[in-house]
Each structure stands twice: as structure tokens, then as C-alpha cells.
Write an enzyme that holds these catalytic residues in place. Structure first.
Site, short mmCIF file in Angstrom:
data_model
loop_
_atom_site.label_atom_id
_atom_site.label_comp_id
_atom_site.label_asym_id
_atom_site.label_seq_id
_atom_site.Cartn_x
_atom_site.Cartn_y
_atom_site.Cartn_z
N SER A 127 0.83 -1.21 0.00
CA SER A 127 0.00 0.00 0.00
C SER A 127 0.86 1.26 0.00
CB SER A 127 -0.92 0.02 1.22
OG SER A 127 -1.68 1.22 1.20
N LYS A 181 -4.47 -6.88 3.37
CA LYS A 181 -4.51 -5.75 2.43
C LYS A 181 -5.95 -5.49 1.97
CE LYS A 181 -3.10 -2.48 -0.34
NZ LYS A 181 -3.96 -2.26 -1.42
N HIS A 184 -7.54 -3.63 4.67
CA HIS A 184 -6.99 -2.27 4.61
C HIS A 184 -7.81 -1.45 3.60
CE1 HIS A 184 -4.58 0.70 2.39
NE2 HIS A 184 -3.88 0.90 3.50
N ASN A 185 -8.05 -2.02 2.44
CA ASN A 185 -8.78 -1.28 1.41
C ASN A 185 -10.24 -1.06 1.80
OD1 ASN A 185 -6.35 -1.58 0.04
ND2 ASN A 185 -7.35 -1.74 -1.94
N GLU A 188 -10.14 1.76 3.96
CA GLU A 188 -9.86 2.91 3.07
C GLU A 188 -11.16 3.43 2.43
OE1 GLU A 188 -6.51 2.34 0.20
OE2 GLU A 188 -8.02 2.68 -1.34
C1 6PG Z 1 -3.25 1.31 -1.68
C2 6PG Z 1 -4.55 1.40 -2.43
C3 6PG Z 1 -4.49 0.75 -3.77
C4 6PG Z 1 -5.83 0.70 -4.49
C5 6PG Z 1 -6.25 1.98 -5.09
C6 6PG Z 1 -7.57 1.93 -5.87
O1 6PG Z 1 -3.29 0.78 -0.58
O2 6PG Z 1 -2.23 1.79 -2.17
O3 6PG Z 1 -5.54 0.76 -1.69
O4 6PG Z 1 -4.04 -0.54 -3.58
O5 6PG Z 1 -5.77 -0.19 -5.51
O6 6PG Z 1 -6.36 2.95 -4.10
O7 6PG Z 1 -8.57 1.21 -5.25
P1 6PG Z 1 -10.07 1.28 -5.82
O8 6PG Z 1 -10.00 1.36 -7.31
O9 6PG Z 1 -10.74 0.02 -5.40
O10 6PG Z 1 -10.66 2.50 -5.23
#
Ligand code: 6PG
Length: 486
Positions: A127, A181, A184-185, A188
């Protein structure tokens, strides 16, 4: 001791930046890519001599055994294609690390397939975007413990570091790295949606301008909310529409360059948000495991709703746009910082609760304190709060939910009144605040000693004889419900 070696397969943006990062931290790097341009681009950017080739055999020959190979290709079929070409040419004990955003069931399968061939395999979440990859990402490797010692110095040299501790650790067995991960997303998605709703509350609910909102986010970023996402939200609100980006400077960008209106760029950005799927996977698996993650779920849904632009435009014509000025705009703005503290905490709490359940269900052996530690820097959800989560898990590794950690009782008591007021004012003004309201409902439900699920249990028994438990006797019961009461 010989210099550590890392082979990198896939020299696109992320692969190239990670390879350059490894090189900077003293690792000997060998790179390969099917594209001649990617190979030459990597060679040109590397400060020291590197071996880079389009020839897989030459790539493998250049790596001492046991090999450490990082695969940075798009998730899905490309990963299987690369593993399919690599595996027959590798030697027992070689380690392959998939650093893409792979779905964890794929990682489990690949782990077993590689193990059957005597090969080690890690799924590793990375990330921090392209800048993080170049200068210090957070990395989340999972898989067999034994080969980790070999790559630990390489990964620790590349990772972001906070208070002298690297933002990387062996997290657990199997697909744990990609699972962490994925969560994590999911977090996010939740935090991004909450920040978008805070922006809407201030914009439509309180009539604030971009500069003022940017100043507020920047101010909040000096206190308990300090985090990467709050910081970039302030930057985004302040950004004028004067930076011209040529299409050829942006890989994958098509169409004319951005405008030069001199007004705020954000106001010219279309209100539809895409997604690649990791947030959805988080909600899907949370539902499969029976873990409530409503803030993450509504954040995914909010992106789907945003994509219904044409339908929304038509419906607003037919039904009228609901959003207007809030009744007490000053109170709304004054309460937002504390409300955000509560909902950020709630969002992380949902993510960590999911990790706990998944670790048990999939036998990952995750330590939540270690996850909190490596999320403190480098990654998109890095925030000062993570240190307090780490301390909470250190004090009680079996904590069922961060909301009940002693450190957060006072914060939640203090902030939830502000949260309730913000939600009430937002709802009253017709501003959609799904993530704020879902977070508040989660908090209220989680601390409710009693919930109205007795009625749901009774309904199930009424129409389906599904039985119910009683509060005064053990066992399951069925009643002859009396339709005459209708
Ligand atoms: C990271 C992000 C990354 C992710 C993009 C787009 O941790 O660097 O999570 O891995 O792929 O931010 O994610 P989306 O297209 O699902 O919004």
C-alpha cells in the site's frame, strides 16, 4: 554476508518503483518485463547498474539461488500466467511473492499449487500508491514463515518506517497478507466515504467554500485525526484548476489535458467514483463470516450510487433534490471534527473485528497489534490513531472489538454526542450521510444490551417454524402462533 538479491517480474509503475526502492536500499535487483520499453525505462531510471531483460531465462540465471522473486503484474489471470511460466523453471526453496492486489482465495490456491512443487509463495499486500512504492510503502506479506527471514532485510529496507520500526512484518499463514490488504482497502473505502460526507455536510449543509473547508481539514490534521487521507483531502480542496497535465505524462490517460480555469479543480471533477473491487471483496467476506462491517458496506454502495449519474439526474428532476442548508450550520461544522474521530474509530474497529474472525476461520494466526503497527506508515490508511490501536491490542491481544478498549471509552463518550448531532442535522437537511449514519447505528447497536431481534426471531417462527430461544429456559422453542389475533 552476500548482498541480498531481488528479482522483479513486471516493471510497470508499481514494479519499477519497488525495484528502484530496493536498489536504493542496497539490494541487488534483477528485473524483467515482456515489454522492451519497460525494461529500458527501468534501466534508465536506475542510479546503479541493474540487470534488466525481456528474457525470462536470462532473468532467472542472473539470480542466485534460492531466488527471491517479486511479481508485480495486474491481479487475476496475469498472475497465474506469470506463475505458470516461472514455476517449471524454479528450483526447490525459491520464493515467489505476489505483490499485487490479488483476491485472497486466489492466493490460497496459488500457495497450495506452489507448495506442491516445492516452492515458497507469499501473497503480499503493498500500500501507498506509486509514491509509496518508490519511497517507502507499507507491505503485508503472508505465507510460510520459514523463508521470511531471507527477505526480511530486503523488505525492511524498502518499507516506510515509523519511530525506527519498519512498516512490514510477516503477518501469518496462507493468504493472510492479501487478506489484511483487502481489509486495509475496505477501511480505506469507509474513511474516504466519511470524508466525502463531511465535505458535503460543510458544502451543502453549511455553505462553506473550498478554501475554508480545506483549512478545516488541514487544522484537523494537526490533532487526533492526523492521517494521510485527511491531509490529502485538505490539499485536494485547496487545489486550483491551473495545473495542466499532458496526457503523455499520465500513463493510461486519454483525452485532452485538464482545464486551466483557475477555479478549484475539485468543482470540475465528475461526481462518479470508480472501484477495482477490493472494498466489495471485504464486504462480501464479512457477510460470509457473519461480521458486521456496515460503514465499509455503505461506502461500497455509495460508489455504486455515484455511478448512477443519469438516473440520479432524472430522479432529481422528478422527485426534487433533497439537500439544503442545515438548521444550525455553525453547530454542524463545530461538531464535525469530534464526529469524525468517532466514525474513524468505528471504521477501524469494524476492520479489525473482521481480521480477528478471519484469522480464526482461516487459521492465519494474525496478531492485530502487528497489523496496527505496520499500518502506521506508508499505507493509505496511515493515521496517528493506529499507534493507540497497537497499544490497545498489546494490552489485550484478544480484544473482541476496539470500541471496548479502555482507551477509547472516554473518546467515544465525548464524541458520540457530536456524531449524533451531525447525523441529525445532516439528515434534517436532506444530505445523504450513509457512512456517518451506519457508523452511528453500529455504535448504538454494539453497545445495546437489548436489540429488537426477539421480534425477528418470533416472525421467523410464525411463518416458518424456525424456532426461537427463550430468555428464561434453555433449548429452542416453537409456538402455535394465533392468527386470530389479526
Ligand atoms: C493502496 C490502495 C491501492 C488501491 C487503489 C484503488 O493501498 O495503495 O488501496 O491498492 O488499488 O487505491 O482502489 P479502488 O480502485 O478500489 O478505489
Amino acid at each position: 554476508m552476500s548482498t541480498p538479491h531481488l528479482g522483479v517480474v513486471g516493471l510497470g509503475i508499481m514494479g519499477r518503483n519497488l525495484a528502484l526502492n530496493a536498489l536504493d536500499s542496497g539490494t541487488t535487483v534483477v528485473g524483467t518485463d515482456l515489454g522492451e520499453d519497460a525494461v529500458r525505462g527501468f534501466e534508465a531510471e536506475a542510479a546503479s547498474d541493474v540487470v534488466a531483460t525481456t528474457d525470462l531465462d536470462a532473468f532467472l540465471d542472473a539470480l542466485p539461488t534460492p531466488r527471491n522473486i517479486l511479481v508485480m503484474v495486474p491481479a487475476g489471470k496475469p498472475v497465474d500466467a506469470v506463475l505458470g511460466s516461472l514455476a517449471p523453471k524454479l528450483a526447490e526453496g525459491d520464493l515467489v511473492i505476489d505483490g499485487g492486489n490479488s483476491h485472497f482465495p486466489d492466493t490460497s490456491r496459488r500457495h497450495d499449487e506452489m507448495a506442491a512443487q516445492g516452492l515458497h509463495f507469499f501473497g503480499m499486500g503493498v500500500s501507498g500508491g506509486e509514491d509509496g512504492a518508490r519511497h517507502g510503502p507499507s507491505m503485508m506479506p503472508g505465507g510460510p514463515k520459514e523463508p521470511y527471514a531471507r527477505v526480511a532485510p530486503i523488505l525492511e529496507g524498502m518499507a516506510a518506517s515509523v519511530d525506527g520500526e519498519p512498516c512490514v512484518a510477516h503477518l501469518g499463514a496462507g493468504a493472510s497478507g492479501h487478506y489484511v490488504k483487502m481489509v486495509h482497502n475496505g477501511i480505506e473505502y469507509g474513511l474516504m466515504q466519511l470524508l466525502a460526507e463531511a465535505y458535503d455536510l460543510m458544502k451543502r449543509g453549511a455553505g462553506l467554500g473550498n478554501d475554508r473547508m480545506g483549512d478545516l481539514f488541514a487544522e484537523w490534521n494537526t490533532g487526533p485525526l492526523r492521517s494521510y487521507l485527511v491531509e490529502i483531502t485538505a490539499d485536494i480542496l485547496h487545489q486550483p484548476d491551473t495545473v495542466e497535465v499532458q496526457p503523455d505524462e499520465m500513463p493510461g490517460h486519454e483525452g485532452p489535458p485538464a482545464g486551466m480555469t483557475g477555479r478549484y479543480l475539485l468543482d470540475f471533477i465528475a461526481d462518479t467514483a470508480n472501484q477495482k473491487g477490493t472494498g466489495k471483496w471485504t464486504s462480501q467476506d464479512a457477510l460470509d463470516l457473519g461480521v458486521p462491517t456496515p460503514t465499509i458496506d455503505v461506502a461500497v454502495t455509495a460508489r455504486y450510487l455515484s455511478a448512477l449519474k443519469d438516473e440520479r439526474v432524472a430522479a432529481s428532476g422528478l422527485l426534487g433534490t433533497p439537500a439544503g442548508r442545515a438548521e444550525r450550520p455553525d453547530d454542524l461544522v463545530a461538531g464535525l471534527e469530534r464526529a469524525l474521530r468517532a466514525v474513524f474509530l468505528v471504521t477501524y474497529a469494524q476492520g479489525f473485528a473482521l481480521l480477528k474472525r478471519a484469522s480464526d476461520a482461516y487459521e492465519y494466526g494474525l496478531d492485530p497489534g502487528t497489523v496496527a503497527r505496520i499500518w502506521r506508515g506508508g499505507c493509505i490508511i496511515r493515521a496517528d490513531m493506529l499507534e493507540t490501536f497497537r497499544e490497545a491490542f498489546r494490552a489485550d491481544p484478544d480484544l473482541p472489538n476496539l470500541l471496548v478498549a479502555p482507551a477509547f471509552t472516554e473518546i467515544l463518550t465525548d464524541c458520540r454526542h457530536a456524531l449524533r448531532e451531525v447525523v441529525a442535522l445532516g439528515v434534517g437537511a436532506g444530505i445523504p450521510v450513509p457512512a456517518f449514519s451506519a457508523s452511528l447505528a453500529y455504535l448504538d447497536a454494539y453497545r445495546s444490551e437489548w436489540l429488537p431481534a426477539n421480534l425477528v426471531a418470533a416472525q421467523r417462527d410464525y411463518f416458518g417454524a424456525h424456532t426461537f430461544a427463550r430468555i428464561d429456559k434453555d433449548g429452542m422453542f416453537h409456538s402455535q402462533w394465533d392468527p386470530a389475533g389479526l
